[in-house]
Structure formats: structure tokens, C-alpha cells
Scaffold this motif. Structure first.
Motif, PDB file in Angstrom:
ATOM      1  N   LYS A 368       6.959 -31.239  -6.582  1.00 25.35           N
ATOM      2  CA  LYS A 368       5.373 -31.818  -6.872  1.00 25.35           C
ATOM      3  C   LYS A 368       4.349 -29.905  -6.561  1.00 25.35           C
ATOM      4  O   LYS A 368       3.539 -30.245  -7.268  1.00 25.35           O
ATOM      5  N   ASP A 369       5.201 -29.630  -5.768  1.00 16.82           N
ATOM      6  CA  ASP A 369       3.700 -28.355  -4.892  1.00 16.82           C
ATOM      7  C   ASP A 369       4.908 -27.313  -4.797  1.00 16.82           C
ATOM      8  O   ASP A 369       6.245 -27.418  -3.848  1.00 16.82           O
ATOM      9  N   LEU A 370       4.604 -25.698  -4.386  1.00 17.42           N
ATOM     10  CA  LEU A 370       5.235 -25.158  -4.012  1.00 17.42           C
ATOM     11  C   LEU A 370       4.619 -24.069  -3.324  1.00 17.42           C
ATOM     12  O   LEU A 370       2.923 -23.298  -4.385  1.00 17.42           O
ATOM     13  N   SER A 371       4.574 -23.424  -2.075  1.00 16.76           N
ATOM     14  CA  SER A 371       3.855 -22.298  -2.017  1.00 16.76           C
ATOM     15  C   SER A 371       4.675 -21.030  -1.308  1.00 16.76           C
ATOM     16  O   SER A 371       6.075 -21.368  -0.757  1.00 16.76           O
ATOM     17  N   ILE A 372       4.177 -20.584  -1.747  1.00 18.13           N
ATOM     18  CA  ILE A 372       5.858 -19.268  -1.308  1.00 18.13           C
ATOM     19  C   ILE A 372       4.534 -18.237  -0.837  1.00 18.13           C
ATOM     20  O   ILE A 372       3.856 -17.107  -1.086  1.00 18.13           O
ATOM     21  N   ASN A 373       4.860 -17.235   1.019  1.00 12.86           N
ATOM     22  CA  ASN A 373       3.574 -16.869   1.442  1.00 12.86           C
ATOM     23  C   ASN A 373       4.872 -15.399   2.168  1.00 12.86           C
ATOM     24  O   ASN A 373       5.432 -15.661   2.425  1.00 12.86           O
ATOM     25  N   VAL A 374       4.599 -14.012   1.257  1.00 15.88           N
ATOM     26  CA  VAL A 374       5.112 -13.859   2.288  1.00 15.88           C
ATOM     27  C   VAL A 374       4.560 -12.228   2.897  1.00 15.88           C
ATOM     28  O   VAL A 374       3.848 -11.303   2.957  1.00 15.88           O
ATOM     29  N   ALA A 375       5.328 -11.492   3.822  1.00 13.50           N
ATOM     30  CA  ALA A 375       4.766 -10.773   5.197  1.00 13.50           C
ATOM     31  C   ALA A 375       6.056  -9.795   4.942  1.00 13.50           C
ATOM     32  O   ALA A 375       6.913 -10.038   5.370  1.00 13.50           O
ATOM     33  N   PHE A 376       5.561  -8.632   4.935  1.00 16.72           N
ATOM     34  CA  PHE A 376       6.616  -7.450   5.102  1.00 16.72           C
ATOM     35  C   PHE A 376       6.051  -5.709   5.250  1.00 16.72           C
ATOM     36  O   PHE A 376       4.713  -5.813   5.972  1.00 16.72           O
ATOM     37  N   GLU A 377       6.960  -5.258   5.749  1.00 18.20           N
ATOM     38  CA  GLU A 377       7.076  -3.561   6.274  1.00 18.20           C
ATOM     39  C   GLU A 377       6.546  -2.313   5.332  1.00 18.20           C
ATOM     40  O   GLU A 377       7.400  -2.375   4.822  1.00 18.20           O
ATOM     41  N   PRO A 378       5.234  -2.283   5.075  1.00 21.41           N
ATOM     42  CA  PRO A 378       5.616  -1.359   4.597  1.00 21.41           C
ATOM     43  C   PRO A 378       6.287   0.202   4.938  1.00 21.41           C
ATOM     44  O   PRO A 378       6.262   0.023   5.976  1.00 21.41           O
ATOM     45  N   PRO A 379       6.774   1.301   3.837  1.00 23.33           N
ATOM     46  CA  PRO A 379       6.657   2.872   4.734  1.00 23.33           C
ATOM     47  C   PRO A 379       6.107   3.444   5.104  1.00 23.33           C
ATOM     48  O   PRO A 379       5.051   3.253   5.204  1.00 23.33           O
ATOM     49  N   GLY A 380       6.808   3.006   6.461  1.00 21.18           N
ATOM     50  CA  GLY A 380       5.945   4.232   7.263  1.00 21.18           C
ATOM     51  C   GLY A 380       5.248   2.678   8.140  1.00 21.18           C
ATOM     52  O   GLY A 380       5.028   3.691   9.760  1.00 21.18           O
ATOM     53  N   GLY A 381       5.525   2.302   7.937  1.00 16.37           N
ATOM     54  CA  GLY A 381       5.438   0.888   9.488  1.00 16.37           C
ATOM     55  C   GLY A 381       2.867   0.601   9.094  1.00 16.37           C
ATOM     56  O   GLY A 381       3.278  -0.119   9.897  1.00 16.37           O
ATOM     57  N   ASN A 382       3.225   1.308   8.340  1.00 15.03           N
ATOM     58  CA  ASN A 382       1.535   1.314   8.700  1.00 15.03           C
ATOM     59  C   ASN A 382       0.581   0.352   7.552  1.00 15.03           C
ATOM     60  O   ASN A 382       0.845   0.852   6.062  1.00 15.03           O
ATOM     61  N   PRO A 383       0.196  -0.693   7.410  1.00 15.20           N
ATOM     62  CA  PRO A 383      -0.493  -1.391   6.590  1.00 15.20           C
ATOM     63  C   PRO A 383      -0.740  -1.112   5.503  1.00 15.20           C
ATOM     64  O   PRO A 383      -1.343  -1.429   4.294  1.00 15.20           O
ATOM     65  N   ALA A 384      -2.151   0.320   5.965  1.00 15.47           N
ATOM     66  CA  ALA A 384      -2.709   1.050   4.755  1.00 15.47           C
ATOM     67  C   ALA A 384      -2.053   1.660   3.939  1.00 15.47           C
ATOM     68  O   ALA A 384      -2.673   1.597   2.990  1.00 15.47           O
ATOM     69  N   ASN A 385      -1.257   1.501   3.716  1.00 12.90           N
ATOM     70  CA  ASN A 385       0.011   2.582   3.456  1.00 12.90           C
ATOM     71  C   ASN A 385       0.262   1.629   2.007  1.00 12.90           C
ATOM     72  O   ASN A 385       1.138   2.138   1.106  1.00 12.90           O
ATOM     73  N   LEU A 386       0.061  -0.097   1.755  1.00 15.07           N
ATOM     74  CA  LEU A 386       0.509  -0.823   1.150  1.00 15.07           C
ATOM     75  C   LEU A 386       0.095  -0.699  -0.268  1.00 15.07           C
ATOM     76  O   LEU A 386      -1.136  -0.073  -1.058  1.00 15.07           O
ATOM     77  N   ASP A 387       0.729  -0.128  -1.358  1.00 16.53           N
ATOM     78  CA  ASP A 387       0.549   0.770  -2.393  1.00 16.53           C
ATOM     79  C   ASP A 387       0.011  -0.959  -3.532  1.00 16.53           C
ATOM     80  O   ASP A 387       0.892  -1.715  -3.410  1.00 16.53           O
ATOM     81  N   GLU A 388      -1.015  -1.186  -3.876  1.00 15.89           N
ATOM     82  CA  GLU A 388      -1.693  -2.105  -4.649  1.00 15.89           C
ATOM     83  C   GLU A 388      -0.799  -2.657  -5.631  1.00 15.89           C
ATOM     84  O   GLU A 388      -0.727  -3.467  -6.486  1.00 15.89           O
ATOM     85  N   SER A 389      -0.343  -1.625  -6.463  1.00 17.33           N
ATOM     86  CA  SER A 389       0.608  -1.329  -7.673  1.00 17.33           C
ATOM     87  C   SER A 389       2.174  -3.192  -7.248  1.00 17.33           C
ATOM     88  O   SER A 389       2.245  -3.260  -7.813  1.00 17.33           O
ATOM     89  N   THR A 390       2.690  -1.835  -6.188  1.00 14.37           N
ATOM     90  CA  THR A 390       3.752  -3.238  -5.820  1.00 14.37           C
ATOM     91  C   THR A 390       2.976  -4.254  -4.889  1.00 14.37           C
ATOM     92  O   THR A 390       4.070  -4.724  -5.854  1.00 14.37           O
ATOM     93  N   LYS A 391       2.491  -4.336  -4.750  1.00 13.98           N
ATOM     94  CA  LYS A 391       1.717  -5.628  -3.810  1.00 13.98           C
ATOM     95  C   LYS A 391       1.819  -6.537  -5.187  1.00 13.98           C
ATOM     96  O   LYS A 391       1.909  -7.620  -5.367  1.00 13.98           O
ATOM     97  N   LEU A 392       0.829  -6.203  -7.085  1.00 15.80           N
ATOM     98  CA  LEU A 392       1.208  -6.392  -7.792  1.00 15.80           C
ATOM     99  C   LEU A 392       2.125  -7.535  -8.351  1.00 15.80           C
ATOM    100  O   LEU A 392       1.745  -8.478  -8.856  1.00 15.80           O
ATOM    101  N   ALA A 393       3.238  -6.363  -8.415  1.00 20.06           N
ATOM    102  CA  ALA A 393       4.061  -6.782  -9.111  1.00 20.06           C
ATOM    103  C   ALA A 393       5.079  -7.696  -8.315  1.00 20.06           C
ATOM    104  O   ALA A 393       5.988  -8.980  -8.477  1.00 20.06           O
ATOM    105  N   ILE A 394       4.662  -7.786  -6.922  1.00 22.30           N
ATOM    106  CA  ILE A 394       5.926  -8.751  -6.168  1.00 22.30           C
ATOM    107  C   ILE A 394       4.912  -9.983  -6.160  1.00 22.30           C
ATOM    108  O   ILE A 394       5.885 -11.499  -6.406  1.00 22.30           O
TER     109      ILE A 394
END
Length: 528
Positions: A368-394
């Protein structure tokens, strides 16, 4: 012997004095660490590991087991609660088989084995009935204790009294009362409850199902024959929870496996929440379709056509015209004559059509309903280094996954609504904490200590080898003395060659060191 010991001690003292203060401290520290590691490793690998072989024992069974272990000279440890016994892990399986084969564990009841231990000769009927009743209670108790999830039980059976009078035995009924204690975390379903009732019913003669009472810590248990539906409902709910949990775990593992191409699997955390419809529906469709789809007609199986025609003359006299007492209103009163023609046509055609009956059973497992929440560590361990293109693809991949899972839900979701069911967050997980067992130091620490000890030994060996080579090089590089006093040989006054040779031989025999120095001096003078 004492001289050798003294020489060895003197050499060791001289060798020790060659080291500086810092080297002596480092060497002593290394030796101390190596000794500590060796002692700990020796203790770890030589100590006896114990394994729990028996648990949930009463005082009688625990005492019997300890007596048997003492007789066989097997070490054991009694638990703090007095209900568990541990034996060496290497002998645990053998001890279980040995104790089980001898029938030492009776769970507080002897059963029919009590009759084999004592003779019934000279026993009155009253005593025999009491022993038989106790033995029957013990047998049922042993059977119940072997059921899955049952840790302890108590059974009281009341047998009907025999009567010499005919017809009175039918009024007497057997009764049974059972108290069960389940293992922590175990809740019996309705099938298990029915098995308890059937076991007691078949073990006691003339015992009806309604005359059995089974209770537990949570209350009375009711069989399905008596209308016990609570257990069935609970079992259905547990089954649904297991299916939902399995569905969520499958999605979690699939998402982790897919994202493992971008991020390390230990740096990913997935939270899945699903709602599943377990309603099962049965429906029936009855459809009628024409055989010929072009003109939407069926097959003519029967045709009936009827045609009727009539021709005649009318010469009958009419009645009295008017409105009198003897007159009929509307009836023709004049004489009429002429011809009459009539014709009747009818046609009946029976068509055969396709009659389709569909029995539709809807699947009870619909998402009936489904939600998926993902938390991962980007390269280098700094959340600010997350690539927006990678996030959009995921996020795109997860949205497509949710759309496919909700295809049979009966609800059409827009892209904006599906995007709200997916979230991707960058997070720093930090270093993974190393877990250690409760029984001692973790295996990783032992391996690390052993590697450290080997590294220290290798470093010490290299240091000693280099020190020894340096000393040997220093001993080889001994400079020649500037001026050495040699014994005088008068070569000018000695004219005979044989005399010179005799003097040299005498010097070489008596004072070889001086003879060698003399030769070196001659060689140096000749090179000049």
C-alpha cells in the motif's frame, strides 16, 4: 664449570656495558612487553573453556548430575542460580549423551520408571492407585516439557473411581489440570495450544477435551474446539509482521547492494518503512460475448417462422341499437355484410453466445505504501563533499524502485509524491567501534599483541646484529703502531747466513708476536 660460568658472566657484562643508557631502557622495555604478551597468550590458550551443558534444572536433577560428574572425575561449574551446570567444551557433547542415556534428568518427575525401581509386592490397592496416579502425572509432565517453548510444567490428573455397581462408572469422568511455564519470549500459537490439549487427552483414558484445563502465566489457554480464536488471531498477526519485516529487509539489502558501487557497504544505513495490505478477496465475473464480433451476433441454433392469414364474410344480424333497457351500448344494431381479411406473421431465432465465468482471487500481499531513507558517508567523510549529481542519481533510482513496488496498490502517484517517499542524507559515521566479547579480550587484540611482540623481537634482533657488526668493523680497523721496540739482531756482525736463520727461528719459537711485528716492520721499510 665455575670458570665457564664466570667467563660467560664476564662476557655478558662487557656486552651489556657496550650499550648506552637509552638503549638499555629500550631493550628492557621490549623484553618486558614480550614476556607479558607470552604470559597472556599462554594463559589464553591453556585455560579451560566451559560450556553450559544443562540448564533450567531443579534441585533434584542438579544434585544427580553433579554426583555423576564427580564419579567420572569431570570438572564442572554450577551456575549462580543453581539451575545450570557448565562442563569443559571439549567434553560437553559426550556428557550430554551420557547423562541423557542414563535417564538422570527427570524434571522433578519419575513417571512409570518408579515401578521398575521398587517392588509392588505387599502394596495395598490404595497405595498402588496413588503411585500409578503420580507416575501418570510424571509421564505427562515429561512429554509437555519436551514441547517447543515449554520450560516447566505441572500436571494433576484425577482418575475416576472404579465401582462394583453397574451404570455408576458412566457418571465418573477423568479431570486434568495443567500449568505451563514458557521460555522467555515464547508465545504459543493456536496450533501449539491444540497440541497441548491433544497430548493430555490421549494420555489419560476417559478424558474429554472439555474436562482439561491448561493455564499459563498469561492466563488460561483455550483450544480451537472450545472457541479459542485468540491464539489464531495472534498467530496471524505474527505471520503478517514477519512477512512485512522480511519485505523491508529484502528492500534494505537490495538498496545496500546497489549503493555499494559508490560507497563502502559499512558506510551505508538504509531505513525502510512499508505498509502491506493482507486482505484476501474472492470475486466472480460472468461475461456474455457474441461469437461474431463483426456484426455482434451469435450462432443461429434454431429458427421458427409462423405465418397466418384469414379471409371471410360477415352476415350476422346485429342487436338492437339505442340506449334502452334492453339495448347494449356500442353494439351494432344494423344489419352488416361484407368480407374480412387478416394476416399474422411471427419469427423466433435462437442465437448461441460465449458465456465466460471468471473466478478472481486477489493476492493478499499488496504494497500500500513504501518509503526509503538512505544515509551514507561521502568520500572523505565530510558531508559537504556530497556531489549533487550523485545524490540526484541515487534519488532517481530509489524513486523508480518505489514506483515499481506501488504499481499494484491501486493508487496513481505523481512524481512529486513519489519524491517525498525517498530521502538521501550525507552523514559522517566515524570510526567503527571495535567490539569485544564478554568473556575476555577480543581475538583482534590477541592477534595485534602477537604481531607487536614479533615486531619488537625482530627490531631487537636487527639492533643487536648491527651493534655486533659495528664492533667487528672497529676491531678490524686497528692502526699500526708508529714505533715498535723489537729484539736486536746483529746482522752486520753476523756473516753466516745460517746463523741469521737460526736466530730468526729461535725468535719465532720463543716470541712469535715479536717475530710478526718484526716482519711487518721490514715490509713497511721495503715499501718506502
Amino acid at each position: 664449570m665455575n670458570e665457564k660460568i664466570g667467563q660467560f658472566r664476564e662476557r655478558a657484562t662487557q656486552y651489556w656495558n657496550h650499550f648506552g643508557k637509552t638503549q638499555k631502557i629500550a631493550l628492557l622495555s621490549i623484553l618486558g612487553i614480550v614476556l607479558i604478551v607470552i604470559v597472556l597468550l599462554t594463559y589464553q590458550f591453556t585455560k579451560t573453556e566451559y560450556e553450559v551443558a544443562f540448564q533450567d534444572l531443579n534441585a533434584v536433577d542438579a544434585a544427580a548430575i553433579m554426583s555423576q560428574l564427580d564419579a567420572n572425575n569431570i570438572s564442572y561449574k554450577l551456575g549462580a542460580d543453581g539451575k545450570s551446570i557448565s562442563v569443559p567444551s571439549a567434553q560437553a557433547a559426550k556428557v550430554r549423551v551420557d547423562i541423557g542415556s542414563q535417564g538422570i534428568i527427570q524434571n522433578g518427575s519419575l513417571g512409570f520408571g518408579a515401578f521398575s525401581e521398587s517392588s509392588t509386592f505387599g502394596t495395598t490397592d490404595r497405595e498402588f492407585d496413588v503411585k500409578y496416579n503420580n507416575a501418570l502425572n510424571g509421564e505427562i509432565q515429561q512429554l509437555l516439557n519436551r514441547m517447543q517453548g515449554v520450560s516447566d510444567s505441572k500436571v494433576v490428573v484425577t482418575l475416576p473411581k472404579e465401582s462394583v455397581f453397574a451404570g455408576l462408572e458412566e457418571n465418573e469422568k477423568a479431570l486434568a489440570s495443567v500449568s505451563l511455564k514458557f521460555k522467555p519470549g515464547y508465545r504459543p500459537n493456536q496450533e501449539a495450544v491444540d497440541s497441548y490439549f491433544n497430548l493430555v487427552k490421549t494420555a489419560v483414558p476417559k478424558l474429554a477435551l472439555e474436562d482439561i484445563t491448561i493455564t499459563s502465566e498469561e492466563g488460561e489457554l483455550i483450544s480451537s474446539v472450545q472457541g479459542g480464536m485468540r491464539g489464531t488471531l495472534s498467530s496471524a498477526i505474527e505471520e503478517q509482521m514477519k512477512l512485512r519485516k522480511k519485505f523491508e529487509n529484502d528492500i534494505r539489502n537490495s538498496v545496500k547492494q546497489f549503493l555499494g558501487r559508490w560507497v563502502s557497504p559499512d558506510k551505508i544505513d538504509v531505513l525502510v518503512a512499508a505498509s502491506i495490505n493482507f486482505d484476501k478477496k474472492n470475486s466472480e465475473e460472468r461475461l456474455v460475448e457474441p461469437v461474431n464480433t463483426v456484426d455482434t451476433k451469435g450462432i443461429e441454433i434454431s429458427v421458427q417462422q409462423i405465418q397466418k392469414s384469414f379471409n371471410g364474410t360477415n352476415g350476422q344480424a346485429g342487436g338492437i341499437a339505442g340506449m334502452g333497457q334492453q339495448e347494449v351500448p356500442g353494439y351494432p344494431g344494423a344489419d352488416n355484410s361484407g368480407t374480412t381479411n387478416s394476416e399474422e406473421n411471427s419469427s423466433t431465432i435462437n442465437y448461441e453466445v460465449n458465456r465466460i465465468t471468471n473466478q478472481i482471487v486477489s493476492s493478499p500481499y499488496t504494497v500500500k505504501d513504501l518509503s526509503i531513507n538512505v544515509a551514507f558517508e561521502p568520500p572523505g567523510g565530510n558531508p559537504a563533499n556530497l556531489d549533487e549529481s550523485t545524490k540526484l542519481a541515487i534519488e532517481t533510482v530509489l524513486v523508480n524502485y518505489v514506483r515499481a513496488s506501488l504499481a499494484d496498490s491501486g493508487v496513481t502517484y505523481t512524481d512529486e509524491e513519489l519524491a517525498k517517499k525517498v530521502s538521501v542524507v550525507a552523514q559522517n559515521f566515524g570510526g567503527a567501534a571495535e567490539t569485544t566479547g564478554t568473556g575476555g579480550i577480543a581475538t583482534g587484540w590477541w592477534i595485534g599483541g602477537g604481531v607487536l611482540a614479533l615486531a619488537l623481537l625482530a627490531g631487537t634482533a636487527v639492533l643487536i646484529s648491527r651493534r655486533r657488526k659495528r664492533q667487528e668493523m672497529e676491531e678490524e680497523e686497528i692502526p699500526l703502531p708508529a714505533k715498535v721496540e723489537f729484539p736486536s739482531i746483529d746482522l752486520e756482525n753476523t756473516t753466516n747466513e745460517s746463523q741469521v736463520r737460526k736466530q730468526l727461528e729461535t725468535l719465532a719459537k720463543k716470541k712469535p708476536d715479536e717475530f710478526v711485528n718484526l716482519l711487518r716492520t721490514w715490509l713497511v721499510e721495503e715499501t718506502r
